[in-house]
Motif scaffolding. Structure first.
Motif, PDB file in Angstrom:
ATOM      1  N   LEU A  16       0.855  -1.248   0.311  1.00 23.60           N
ATOM      2  CA  LEU A  16       0.420  -0.094  -0.439  1.00 23.60           C
ATOM      3  C   LEU A  16       1.126   1.566  -0.434  1.00 23.60           C
ATOM      4  O   LEU A  16       1.655   1.580   0.261  1.00 23.60           O
ATOM      5  CB  LEU A  16      -0.581  -0.202   1.081  1.00 23.60           C
ATOM      6  N   GLY A  17       0.481   2.264  -0.931  1.00 26.96           N
ATOM      7  CA  GLY A  17       0.852   3.491  -0.432  1.00 26.96           C
ATOM      8  C   GLY A  17       0.894   4.289   0.449  1.00 26.96           C
ATOM      9  O   GLY A  17      -0.017   3.864   1.103  1.00 26.96           O
ATOM     10  N   TRP A  18       1.697   5.564   0.667  1.00 27.18           N
ATOM     11  CA  TRP A  18       1.067   6.219   1.980  1.00 27.18           C
ATOM     12  C   TRP A  18      -0.263   7.282   1.928  1.00 27.18           C
ATOM     13  O   TRP A  18      -0.311   7.211   0.580  1.00 27.18           O
ATOM     14  CB  TRP A  18       2.573   7.488   1.883  1.00 27.18           C
ATOM     15  N   LYS A  19      -0.406   7.954   2.659  1.00 27.95           N
ATOM     16  CA  LYS A  19      -1.705   8.611   2.290  1.00 27.95           C
ATOM     17  C   LYS A  19      -0.847  10.119   2.477  1.00 27.95           C
ATOM     18  O   LYS A  19      -1.968  10.842   2.308  1.00 27.95           O
ATOM     19  CB  LYS A  19      -2.437   8.433   3.467  1.00 27.95           C
ATOM     20  N   SER A  20      -0.229  10.420   3.254  1.00 27.84           N
ATOM     21  CA  SER A  20       0.534  11.691   2.370  1.00 27.84           C
ATOM     22  C   SER A  20       1.494  11.782   1.339  1.00 27.84           C
ATOM     23  O   SER A  20       2.853  11.086   2.004  1.00 27.84           O
ATOM     24  CB  SER A  20       0.737  12.271   3.746  1.00 27.84           C
ATOM     25  N   ARG A  21       1.909  11.839   0.973  1.00 29.35           N
ATOM     26  CA  ARG A  21       3.306  12.298  -0.365  1.00 29.35           C
ATOM     27  C   ARG A  21       3.348  13.374  -0.134  1.00 29.35           C
ATOM     28  O   ARG A  21       3.123  13.959  -1.073  1.00 29.35           O
ATOM     29  CB  ARG A  21       1.998  11.266  -1.627  1.00 29.35           C
ATOM     30  N   TRP A  22       4.095  13.445   0.385  1.00 24.38           N
ATOM     31  CA  TRP A  22       5.425  14.811   0.049  1.00 24.38           C
ATOM     32  C   TRP A  22       6.628  14.848   1.060  1.00 24.38           C
ATOM     33  O   TRP A  22       6.797  14.114   1.963  1.00 24.38           O
ATOM     34  CB  TRP A  22       5.109  16.156   0.905  1.00 24.38           C
ATOM     35  N   TYR A  23       7.596  15.597   0.305  1.00 25.52           N
ATOM     36  CA  TYR A  23       8.461  15.974   1.286  1.00 25.52           C
ATOM     37  C   TYR A  23       8.788  17.030   1.969  1.00 25.52           C
ATOM     38  O   TYR A  23       8.810  18.133   1.798  1.00 25.52           O
ATOM     39  CB  TYR A  23       9.865  15.402   0.170  1.00 25.52           C
ATOM     40  N   ALA A  24       9.979  17.283   3.043  1.00 24.94           N
ATOM     41  CA  ALA A  24      10.327  18.460   3.228  1.00 24.94           C
ATOM     42  C   ALA A  24      11.063  18.639   4.481  1.00 24.94           C
ATOM     43  O   ALA A  24      11.810  17.371   5.127  1.00 24.94           O
ATOM     44  CB  ALA A  24       8.967  18.566   4.353  1.00 24.94           C
ATOM     45  N   SER A  25      12.046  19.734   4.449  1.00 22.24           N
ATOM     46  CA  SER A  25      13.384  19.226   5.299  1.00 22.24           C
ATOM     47  C   SER A  25      12.678  19.676   6.767  1.00 22.24           C
ATOM     48  O   SER A  25      11.278  19.066   7.366  1.00 22.24           O
ATOM     49  CB  SER A  25      13.580  20.918   5.283  1.00 22.24           C
ATOM     50  N   PHE A  29       9.236  19.298   8.713  1.00 25.55           N
ATOM     51  CA  PHE A  29       8.197  17.962   8.940  1.00 25.55           C
ATOM     52  C   PHE A  29       7.270  18.159   9.382  1.00 25.55           C
ATOM     53  O   PHE A  29       5.993  17.420   9.711  1.00 25.55           O
ATOM     54  CB  PHE A  29       9.334  17.356   8.835  1.00 25.55           C
ATOM     55  N   ALA A  30       7.823  18.614  11.122  1.00 24.75           N
ATOM     56  CA  ALA A  30       6.774  18.170  11.990  1.00 24.75           C
ATOM     57  C   ALA A  30       5.541  19.009  12.405  1.00 24.75           C
ATOM     58  O   ALA A  30       4.242  18.850  12.721  1.00 24.75           O
ATOM     59  CB  ALA A  30       7.460  18.899  13.696  1.00 24.75           C
ATOM     60  N   GLU A  31       5.855  20.504  11.648  1.00 32.68           N
ATOM     61  CA  GLU A  31       4.341  21.514  11.286  1.00 32.68           C
ATOM     62  C   GLU A  31       3.591  21.056  10.396  1.00 32.68           C
ATOM     63  O   GLU A  31       3.055  21.094  10.622  1.00 32.68           O
ATOM     64  CB  GLU A  31       5.130  22.712  10.874  1.00 32.68           C
ATOM     65  N   LEU A  32       4.141  20.556   9.095  1.00 26.43           N
ATOM     66  CA  LEU A  32       3.480  19.657   8.254  1.00 26.43           C
ATOM     67  C   LEU A  32       2.126  18.740   7.912  1.00 26.43           C
ATOM     68  O   LEU A  32       1.416  18.442   7.947  1.00 26.43           O
ATOM     69  CB  LEU A  32       4.571  19.553   6.801  1.00 26.43           C
ATOM     70  N   LEU A  33       3.336  17.962   8.713  1.00 31.09           N
ATOM     71  CA  LEU A  33       2.728  16.128  10.011  1.00 31.09           C
ATOM     72  C   LEU A  33       1.260  16.903  10.757  1.00 31.09           C
ATOM     73  O   LEU A  33       0.010  16.106  10.210  1.00 31.09           O
ATOM     74  CB  LEU A  33       3.458  15.756  10.349  1.00 31.09           C
ATOM     75  N   GLU A  35      -0.048  19.602  10.177  1.00 30.37           N
ATOM     76  CA  GLU A  35      -1.287  20.285   9.450  1.00 30.37           C
ATOM     77  C   GLU A  35      -2.146  19.756   8.356  1.00 30.37           C
ATOM     78  O   GLU A  35      -3.414  19.247   8.360  1.00 30.37           O
ATOM     79  CB  GLU A  35      -0.408  20.733   8.658  1.00 30.37           C
ATOM     80  N   ASP A  36      -1.743  18.225   8.307  1.00 27.06           N
ATOM     81  CA  ASP A  36      -2.191  17.120   7.636  1.00 27.06           C
ATOM     82  C   ASP A  36      -3.191  16.094   8.778  1.00 27.06           C
ATOM     83  O   ASP A  36      -4.448  16.269   8.781  1.00 27.06           O
ATOM     84  CB  ASP A  36      -1.035  15.701   7.152  1.00 27.06           C
ATOM     85  N   GLN A  37      -3.215  16.928  10.010  1.00 29.23           N
ATOM     86  CA  GLN A  37      -3.918  15.856  10.371  1.00 29.23           C
ATOM     87  C   GLN A  37      -5.135  16.785  10.921  1.00 29.23           C
ATOM     88  O   GLN A  37      -6.211  16.724  10.895  1.00 29.23           O
ATOM     89  CB  GLN A  37      -3.007  15.472  12.225  1.00 29.23           C
ATOM     90  N   LYS A  38      -4.707  18.209  10.982  1.00 28.56           N
ATOM     91  CA  LYS A  38      -5.837  18.401  11.236  1.00 28.56           C
ATOM     92  C   LYS A  38      -6.898  19.162  10.693  1.00 28.56           C
ATOM     93  O   LYS A  38      -7.827  18.871   9.923  1.00 28.56           O
ATOM     94  CB  LYS A  38      -5.243  20.663  10.942  1.00 28.56           C
ATOM     95  N   ILE A  39      -6.487  18.876   9.053  1.00 30.21           N
ATOM     96  CA  ILE A  39      -6.992  18.974   7.847  1.00 30.21           C
ATOM     97  C   ILE A  39      -7.838  17.224   7.134  1.00 30.21           C
ATOM     98  O   ILE A  39      -8.984  17.748   7.269  1.00 30.21           O
ATOM     99  CB  ILE A  39      -6.386  18.729   6.379  1.00 30.21           C
ATOM    100  N   ARG A  40      -7.347  16.283   8.088  1.00 29.99           N
ATOM    101  CA  ARG A  40      -8.280  15.176   7.748  1.00 29.99           C
ATOM    102  C   ARG A  40      -9.602  15.074   9.419  1.00 29.99           C
ATOM    103  O   ARG A  40     -10.227  14.924   8.822  1.00 29.99           O
ATOM    104  CB  ARG A  40      -7.433  14.345   8.076  1.00 29.99           C
ATOM    105  N   ASN A  41      -8.860  15.727  10.484  1.00 28.61           N
ATOM    106  CA  ASN A  41     -10.379  15.810  11.339  1.00 28.61           C
ATOM    107  C   ASN A  41     -10.820  16.399  10.927  1.00 28.61           C
ATOM    108  O   ASN A  41     -12.395  16.340  11.382  1.00 28.61           O
ATOM    109  CB  ASN A  41      -8.866  16.122  12.815  1.00 28.61           C
TER     110      ASN A  41
END
Length: 254
Positions: A16-25, A29-33, A35-41
């Motif tokens: 299976l592939g990842w549900k979040s597909r992006w690269y970050a420094s 990284f922690a901030e974008l992670l 952010e993804d959880q905020k969007i899903r919730n």
């Protein structure tokens, strides 16, 4: 023995592939992670106001607790300019109906939430009857309407296992909480067919949802065996064009 692992997490990165597909420094990284959880919730907990009208065309009732159209999973892709959110819905027509007001409102709300440009894409779940997350949410809705939990479990199993509607190889449903309004919480489960959780090649779908009833929360877990992952899916097409790979198959070991 007996350690439990989420079947989707167990197969992510292998089949299976990842549900979040992006690269970050490392700094971002922690901030974008988060952010993804905020969007899903935000999407999963969002409610819409449904205005019911009578025969004369006048509004008769407003329902502010209607569940957002069934969302099975949310995938997020990021570029430098925007965030692409892919919604897999069991009722995609409700989101993409003419006018698309619901989708536009969601896009605006998400942009205000994270302060970035959002691009939304809706994809239809081909067979909602064998989607574990949608089944868990459907059972939760039935329990909220005071339906019998055993009847709800039996109906979901029959639909998933029937060859004409679902065609699943196996299904397991587990409910935990104050079932039937009992004073003591307990756990009930129903299994039909085979659920090989430790077999990586088995395509096991997993869903979890909480039903909020008067007696408290009831946890609903659903496992569905959708068959096996097909490794040779593209070999037939490649053979016709004489492009079959000569390299050995990847051995999926973990």
């Amino acid at each position: 023995m007996g350690q439990k692992v989420n079947p989707i997490a167990y197969r992510t990165g292998v089949f299976l592939g990842w549900k979040s597909r992006w690269y970050a420094s490392k700094k971002e990284f922690a901030e974008l992670l988060v952010e993804d959880q905020k969007i899903r919730n935000f999407i999963k907990k969002r409610r819409v106001t449904v205005i019911k009208t009578g025969d004369d065309g006048k509004a008769t009732k407003k329902d502010d607790h209607a569940m957002y159209p069934r969302i099975s999973k949310i995938e997020i892709e990021r570029t430098r300019d925007e965030v692409k959110v892919i919604l897999y819905s069991g009722r995609a027509g409700a989101l993409t109906r003419p006018g698309g007001k619901m989708l536009e409102e969601l896009q605006i709300d998400l942009q205000n939430l994270i302060g970035r440009r959002i691009s939304l894409e809706v994809r239809e779940v081909k067979n909602p009857v064998v989607d574990a997350q949608l089944i868990a949410e459907d059972i939760a809705d039935q329990l909220a309407k005071r339906a019998s939990f055993r009847r709800a479990m039996k109906h979901a199993i029959e639909q998933a296992m029937h060859p004409d509607t679902g065609g699943a190889k196996g299904i397991k449903i587990q409910l935990s909480g104050r079932l039937g309004g009992a004073e003591m919480s307990r756990r009930e489960k129903a299994i039909e067919g085979s659920i090989p959780l430790s077999t990586l090649h088995a395509n096991i779908d997993y869903g979890f949802h909480e039903a909020m009833i008067a007696q408290g929360h009831i946890g609903i877990q659903v496992w569905i065996n959708q068959g096996t992952f097909s490794e040779d899916k593209t070999d037939g097409v490649d053979a016709e064009t004489n492009k079959t790979s000569k390299n050995p198959k990847r051995s999926y070991k973990r």
